[in-house]
Design an enzyme around this catalytic site. Structure first.
Site, PDB file in Angstrom:
ATOM      1  N   ASP A 286       8.522  -6.709  61.289  1.00 45.87           N
ATOM      2  CA  ASP A 286       8.484  -6.596  60.064  1.00 45.87           C
ATOM      3  C   ASP A 286       8.783  -7.932  59.256  1.00 45.87           C
ATOM      4  OD1 ASP A 286       7.107  -5.672  57.784  1.00 45.87           O
ATOM      5  OD2 ASP A 286       7.782  -3.673  57.996  1.00 45.87           O
TER       6      ASP A 286
HETATM    7  C1  BGC Z   1       6.091  -4.137  55.153  1.00 50.05           C
HETATM    8  C2  BGC Z   1       4.816  -4.348  55.977  1.00 50.05           C
HETATM    9  C3  BGC Z   1       3.744  -5.214  55.624  1.00 50.05           C
HETATM   10  C4  BGC Z   1       4.534  -6.841  55.493  1.00 50.05           C
HETATM   11  C5  BGC Z   1       3.592  -8.056  55.238  1.00 50.05           C
HETATM   12  C6  BGC Z   1       6.586  -5.600  54.952  1.00 50.05           C
HETATM   13  O1  BGC Z   1       7.593  -5.494  54.086  1.00 50.05           O
HETATM   14  O2  BGC Z   1       6.733  -3.391  55.505  1.00 50.05           O
HETATM   15  O3  BGC Z   1       4.195  -3.061  56.022  1.00 50.05           O
HETATM   16  O4  BGC Z   1       2.767  -5.296  56.554  1.00 50.05           O
HETATM   17  O5  BGC Z   1       5.700  -6.512  54.665  1.00 50.05           O
HETATM   18  O6  BGC Z   1       3.262  -7.719  54.013  1.00 50.05           O
END
Ligand code: BGC
Length: 747
Positions: A286
């Protein structure tokens, strides 16, 4: 006889050939991957494992980096996120094509509930329990996104969520493992279409692996402490279902699970996902989560964080730069074998080949196609239908709804009536060159619906937040002139979503006070509640005669709401998550265990498992939602009352539409294992059917109960069905059980 068999033999032969073709194709891709890998330097390999955010939008803390272009040219970047549109993706891809090996970039994006055409937020859509509709919206989203240069969506989020304080409840399918698994499967199928490599397919990314939805206190990114049994039984199955649907990628998560950050968690990523489940795709971290292991206190520095993540099975580093800065040194120091890097890179290259990017890196950058896909009227229809199916009718006293199309004067009041972008909810995509005009506000939707003989009046009444009641008087005056009042209240769209946890989930500000004043006029008031989570609204629930929970419905919100208000669509949705009466009841969910001192009502609180100051019951239970018509359940029949593990029971039940309107009913089948080596939940959803019945029509539907539906993880984490008695419950919600019976699993 021989003749009859011919088609079957032919079919088998065709299947064998098709299978052989797929395997041959896979094999040749694997060979191609190997041949590319052989050409790569260690730095180029690490580059493939590195993903950056584009400079336009950010969905996490930004690291300024003005050397992206140079790094892409040097083969140091494998993927970008938040790059959308054919022009922008093409221009980045052109830079990648200047690199030594010309390995194409992957473009990833959070296409969570639609791309340009926006569908209801996932939690709302889950309330439709309509797997075809859910698959279809994902299909449309993929069609638009792929036409706009995107290869990969960071969806579906399949985290089970039982805490409405957590802002990200909006992004999943709610509290239930069975429903959540079905929806996870449907969404992956929708995004990926027939197969990767098709021009309108995007890779799905199942997230967040794992247990992110169980953050302590509902506070985003917080720790998760959970038994293995709970993990396996409740939180992992939707991930497995998504994998069974062919999900190309997984994303790990921000939380620690029992003290080990998910990003550096070998048990999750390697032992379960890659070994036990044999997942062949790749895992992306993530946003920044590799580096964040330093904050967790699980890694001393970037070097240790990279070591932990790569060993655990995280293949691509989203934004933390730990891989870029440390992997080469880790190899040099012999902390990790190159084979580990090779495995990750192969997985990534494999997907780039499957998508067809090595053949044509600009495959998804066709601007003419983009224009057509983003302006397809069929997509608008899908959005309207999905939105109508997501609206939950919570209350309809004296059949106030549907409203007559001949109503003379309607007052449409509230801070969300004329809002436009709010209807999209959290996680929308800013598509280049597209403004918000196409989103149908609730006001516009009502205008589209009513004829010239109806007068529509408007007053804002108040803001979403704050204490200002200055506009109440005007709203009351407007209400007095009307035959019926519709009040649209709720949260702001960005009050739920990532990093949007709340300790107070009441309807904000003075909006319920406004309702009080409107009710005092004696006019019938229909309340629309817009939100990304279950809110607490006891005053409204107890006093408003009619309530529609509209969540955030997307670009067709206004039209869909009008369809339901006037009965052009009879609401059929049922809650995919329990609504508490107060924050103090959280977490509250239907499939809980019994205690040794169960409380069965709110009167007797004598040394039993109750609250002294609050009911033990939710405000609205899982599976709840009413219709303009009514359904009767009758004639429960079971093909047998005792079954062996290799047998099944056929259950039949007759559903009759006893009301005046045609309508859909979601018939729910729950089971309770009466005695288990592990305490079993009071009830568990094990099947459902959504059926459409004309007024007066009856239909008998069938369910199958087999060993799989009776199984659970025992203390040794084996998936077993234990002999004994089971209770069968068929109902219109988890509480509204209409028919019951018992059966026994025998040795
Ligand atoms: C989120 C993800 C997301 C990623 C990219 C993160 O902060 O938890 O779910 O896909 O950002 O935007």
């Amino acid at each position: 006889m021989c003749r009859k068999k011919q088609p079957a033999v032919l079919l088998l032969l065709l299947l064998v050939i098709a299978f052989a073709n797929v395997t041959a194709q896979q094999k040749s891709i694997a060979q191609k991957v190997d041949s590319v890998l052989k050409l790569m330097t260690l730095e180029e390999k690490i580059g493939q494992m590195n993903q950056y955010n584009d400079d336009h939008t950010a969905t996490g803390p930004v690291t300024l980096d003005n050397k992206k272009q140079e790094q892409i040219k040097n083969g140091q970047v494998g993927s970008l996120l938040n790059t959308v549109g054919t022009e922008r993706t093409r221009s980045w891809q052109q830079i990648a094509m200047q690199s030594r090996l010309k390995i194409p970039l992957l473009f990833g994006q959070d296409v969570i509930h639609g791309y340009k055409t926006t569908f209801p937020i996932p939690l709302a859509e889950a309330c439709s329990w309509d797997l075809n509709a859910i698959q279809l919206t994902a299909r449309v989203a993929a069609t638009e996104a792929s036409a706009s240069g995107i290869h990969w969506t960071f969806a579906p989020m399949v985290d089970i969520a039982r805490d409405p304080r957590w802002g990200r409840v909006m992004e999943g399918a709610g509290e239930d493992t069975y429903l959540g698994s079905k929806i996870a499967y449907a969404r992956v199928k929708g995004f990926q279409g027939n197969k990767l490599g098709d021009i309108n397919a995007v890779m799905a990314c199942v997230k967040h692996f794992a247990a992110y939805g169980a953050a302590i206190g509902g506070r985003d990114y917080n720790s998760v402490d959970m038994s293995d049994r709970m993990l396996w039984e409740t939180y992992l199955p939707p991930f497995k279902a998504a994998l069974d649907a062919g999900a190309a990628t997984f994303m790990n998560s921000f939380n620690d699970l029992n003290g080990v950050p998910a990003t550096g968690n070998k048990y999750l990523q390697r032992d379960i996902l890659k070994d036990k489940w044999n997942f062949k795709g790749f895992v992306v971290s993530d946003w920044g989560s590799i580096g964040e292991m330093i904050n967790h206190g699980n890694a001393k520095n970037e070097y240790e964080a990279a070591l932990s993540a790569v060993t655990a099975g995280s293949d691509m580093d989203m934004e933390s730069r730990c891989y870029k800065n440390s992997l080469a040194q880790l190899v040099k120091d012999k902390k990790i074998p190159v084979a580990l890097i090779d495995d990750a890179v192969k997985r990534i290259l494999q997907k780039k080949f499957e998508l067809g990017l090595f053949n044509d890196p600009y495959k998804f950058c066709n601007t003419a196609r983009e224009q057509v896909a983003l302006n397809n009227p069929e997509h608008v229809k899908v959005a309207r239908e999905a939105a109508t199916k997501s609206i939950v009718l919570l209350k309809n006293q004296n059949n106030l709804l549907p409203l007559s199309k001949n109503t003379k004067t309607i007052a449409f009041i509230g801070p969300l009536v004329k809002a436009v972008k709010q209807n999209k909810g959290f996680w929308d995509v800013e598509v280049p060159g597209v403004d918000s005009n196409f989103i149908v506000s609730q006001w516009e939707g009502l205008q589209n619906k009513v004829g010239t003989s109806t007068t529509l009046l408007y007053a804002k009444g108040c803001d979403i937040e704050g204490n200002n009641k200055d506009d109440f008087a005007e709203a009351v005056e407007v209400a007095k002139q009307a035959d019926v009042v519709i009040l649209s209240i709720g949260e702001r769209r960005d009050m739920s979503g990532e990093a949007k946890s709340r300790s107070n989930i009441n309807i904000p500000g003075v909006q319920e006070d406004l309702l009080k004043e409107l009710l005092a006029t004696g006019k019938p008031v229909v309340v629309l509640i817009n939100a990304g989570r279950p809110l607490v609204f006891n005053y409204t629930a107890d006093n408003a005669p009619a309530i529609l929970y509209t969540w955030w419905l997307g670009s067709e919100a206004g039209n869909a709401i009008a369809d339901v208000l006037f009965g052009d669509y009879n609401p059929s949705a049922k809650l995919a998550i329990t609504f508490p009466r107060s924050v103090g009841q959280i977490p509250i969910y239907y499939s809980h265990f019994n205690t040794g001192r169960p409380a069965t009502n709110d009167e007797n609180r004598n040394y039993n498992s109750s609250y002294n100051d609050e009911s033990i019951f939710p405000k609205y239970e899982f599976g709840y939602g009413v219709s303009y018509t009514s359904f009767q359940y009758s004639n429960l029949q079971m093909s047998k009352k005792k079954l062996k593990a290799n047998e099944q029971i056929e259950v039949a039940v007759t559903i009759t539409n006893t009301g005046k309107y045609d309508g859909e009913e979601i018939v729910q089948l729950y089971l309770r294992d009466k005695v288990g080596s592990i305490v079993r939940p009071m009830k568990e959803l094990k099947d459902f059917q959504k059926i459409n019945l004309k007024a007066g029509e009856s239909r008998t539907i069938k369910f199958i109960i087999n060993k799989e539906k009776l199984s659970f993880f025992n203390q040794q984490l084996q998936w077993v069905a234990e002999p004994g008695d089971f209770e069968l419950m068929i109902g219109a919600s988890s509480k509204d059980i209409r028919l019951k019976d018992f059966f026994e699993l025998i040795n």
